[in-house]
Design an enzyme around this catalytic site. Structure first.
Site, PDB file in Angstrom:
ATOM      1  N   TYR A  64      40.155  34.581  37.382  1.00  0.00           N
ATOM      2  CA  TYR A  64      39.190  34.546  36.284  1.00  0.00           C
ATOM      3  C   TYR A  64      38.066  33.590  36.663  1.00  0.00           C
ATOM      4  CZ  TYR A  64      42.595  36.853  33.243  1.00  0.00           C
ATOM      5  OH  TYR A  64      43.484  37.751  32.708  1.00  0.00           O
ATOM      6  N   GLU A  79      38.003  39.296  34.937  1.00  0.00           N
ATOM      7  CA  GLU A  79      37.482  39.696  33.626  1.00  0.00           C
ATOM      8  C   GLU A  79      36.469  40.819  33.665  1.00  0.00           C
ATOM      9  OE1 GLU A  79      34.816  36.235  34.864  1.00  0.00           O
ATOM     10  OE2 GLU A  79      36.950  36.735  34.992  1.00  0.00           O
ATOM     11  N   ASP A 128      35.182  30.676  26.645  1.00  0.00           N
ATOM     12  CA  ASP A 128      35.090  30.729  28.111  1.00  0.00           C
ATOM     13  C   ASP A 128      33.868  31.514  28.574  1.00  0.00           C
ATOM     14  OD1 ASP A 128      36.044  33.209  27.403  1.00  0.00           O
ATOM     15  OD2 ASP A 128      37.949  33.017  28.441  1.00  0.00           O
ATOM     16  N   ARG A 151      49.896  28.049  34.182  1.00  0.00           N
ATOM     17  CA  ARG A 151      50.042  29.390  34.730  1.00  0.00           C
ATOM     18  C   ARG A 151      49.941  29.329  36.259  1.00  0.00           C
ATOM     19  NH1 ARG A 151      45.442  32.437  31.369  1.00  0.00           N
ATOM     20  NH2 ARG A 151      44.529  30.344  31.543  1.00  0.00           N
ATOM     21  N   HIS A 156      34.410  33.722  34.745  1.00  0.00           N
ATOM     22  CA  HIS A 156      33.564  33.447  33.583  1.00  0.00           C
ATOM     23  C   HIS A 156      32.302  32.676  33.982  1.00  0.00           C
ATOM     24  CE1 HIS A 156      36.764  34.947  31.019  1.00  0.00           C
ATOM     25  NE2 HIS A 156      37.612  34.096  31.573  1.00  0.00           N
ATOM     26  N   LYS A 203      42.600  30.371  37.130  1.00  0.00           N
ATOM     27  CA  LYS A 203      41.346  29.859  36.579  1.00  0.00           C
ATOM     28  C   LYS A 203      40.312  29.619  37.672  1.00  0.00           C
ATOM     29  CE  LYS A 203      40.405  29.244  33.004  1.00  0.00           C
ATOM     30  NZ  LYS A 203      39.750  30.244  32.122  1.00  0.00           N
TER      31      LYS A 203
END
Length: 370
Positions: free
Chosen positions: A93, A117, A269, A15, A95, A74
């Site tokens: 993101y 998120e 995750d 991605r 996490h 990420k």
């Protein structure tokens, strides 16, 4: 504003933070976008397409990371953290609740970290998590069906069955976006599907949407144990925004599951919802624990990276434009939902759930921005 889009380096992560169409929207608004070379090559977004959309191409990651706003997919990997600098805005993101080491390193870097998120909208939904949850929910059934094959360690069950043979049993924990899309896919394959949740209004809604094709069950320990023992495929899709996932599936329960059954832990995750879960990669996606095949890939949507990138840009672009147009501080002050995405601010934790899980001091985003 100058916006950097680095190439993702997590295992099999293809991605990219922004599509060429997204770049066009940003450059039309007067911003500069610097895309690392070959960032989208594997999914059909060549450097030439980015150039045609108005981007400049960076020859290296360090060049892309020299921008005041970094937009990616990420969390930073170990090789990327040294490229971050104080005061830089990282929009991706993260996490962090499942990764105290990364949290500490990002705090030390004194960046401004806005996590996709935990951004919310006026209705309390999570608009930047939703598109990847939709993708992950659908992939969870594809991955689970593959893992059930004997050659992959599974018990050799075909989820849809065949005439004269009962279909496989799928148990889904959580009726949010992931669970709903997992149910959609599993029902489409003809599986026997049960979905569990602790929200009766949500179960009523799903019952209205799917009708009698989907079995719903209130989630309590007794029902979970009963259904898990019978399941061919169990999909864990529970979520506490910004916090670690609750451990709903004990090792003792995994031991009671059928040998060769499959557990797909979409919550991995955020730490995973099973005691036996640990992160895996697309290079080595499964392992067998207590006789059960575990699929715990922490970046599941990367398996369908082109579709996922397009869905992600559709959701993130309005926020990227707001940050670029107004400046990050004004944009955060103006949008309470975007402000909920602020996890770290110049060496301080600004998300209460994250701070609670990692036992770190916390300052409210409102105070931090003053």
């Amino acid at each position: 504003m100058l916006i950097g889009v680095p190439k993702e380096i997590k295992d099999h992560e293809y991605r990219v933070g922004i599509t060429p169409a997204g770049v066009r929207a940003l450059t039309d608004a007067g911003h500069e976008v610097l895309v690392e070379t070959r960032a989208g090559e594997r999914i059909g977004f060549s450097d030439e397409l980015y150039l045609a959309a108005g981007a400049r191409i960076a020859d290296s990651a360090s060049e892309a990371y020299a921008c005041p706003l970094i937009v990616k997919v990420k969390e930073p990997q170990s090789g990327e953290i040294p490229l971050l600098r104080e005061g830089q805005v990282l929009f991706t993101y993260l996490h962090l609740a499942a990764d105290p080491t990364l949290t500490r390193l990002l705090l030390e870097s004194r960046i401004v970290a806005i996590a996709y998120e935990t951004v919310s909208d006026a209705a309390g939904a999570l608009p930047l998590l939703t598109p990847m949850s939709e993708v992950a929910g659908r992939i969870s059934i594809q991955a689970g069906a593959t893992a059930l094959q004997l050659a992959n360690g599974g018990r050799g069950v075909l989820l849809g069955g065949v005439p004269g043979v009962v279909p496989g049993k799928v148990l889904i924990l959580g009726g949010g976006t992931v669970g709903t899309h997992a149910a959609m896919m599993a029902l489409g394959l003809g599986a026997d599907v049960t979905l569990m949740d602790i929200s009766l209004p949500r179960l009523r809604y799903l019952d209205e949407v799917f009708g009698t094709r989907l079995k719903t069950r209130y989630s309590d320990a007794y029902a979970l144990e009963e259904l898990a023992r019978e399941a061919d495929l169990l999909v864990g899709s529970v979520l506490l925004p910004g916090k670690r996932a609750p451990k709903l599936i004990s090792r003792a329960l995994v031991k009671q599951m059928q040998p060769g059954s499959v557990l797909v832990d979409v919550a991995i995750d955020q730490g995973g919802c099973a005691e036996t879960s640990r992160p895996t990669t697309h290079s080595s996606p499964t392992y067998i624990e207590e006789g059960v095949v575990h699929y715990c890939v922490a970046n599941m949507p990367a398996a369908c990276a082109r579709s996922a990138t397009q869905a992600l840009t559709n959701a993130t672009l309005p926020y990227v434009l707001a940050i670029a147009d107004k400046g990050w501080k004004v944009a955060l002050k103006a949008d309470a939902g975007l402000r909920k995405g602020l996890n770290l601010h110049l060496g301080q934790v600004t998300h209460a759930g994250l701070a609670s899980d990692l036992e770190l001091p916390c300052i409210s985003p409102d105070i931090a921005l003053e």
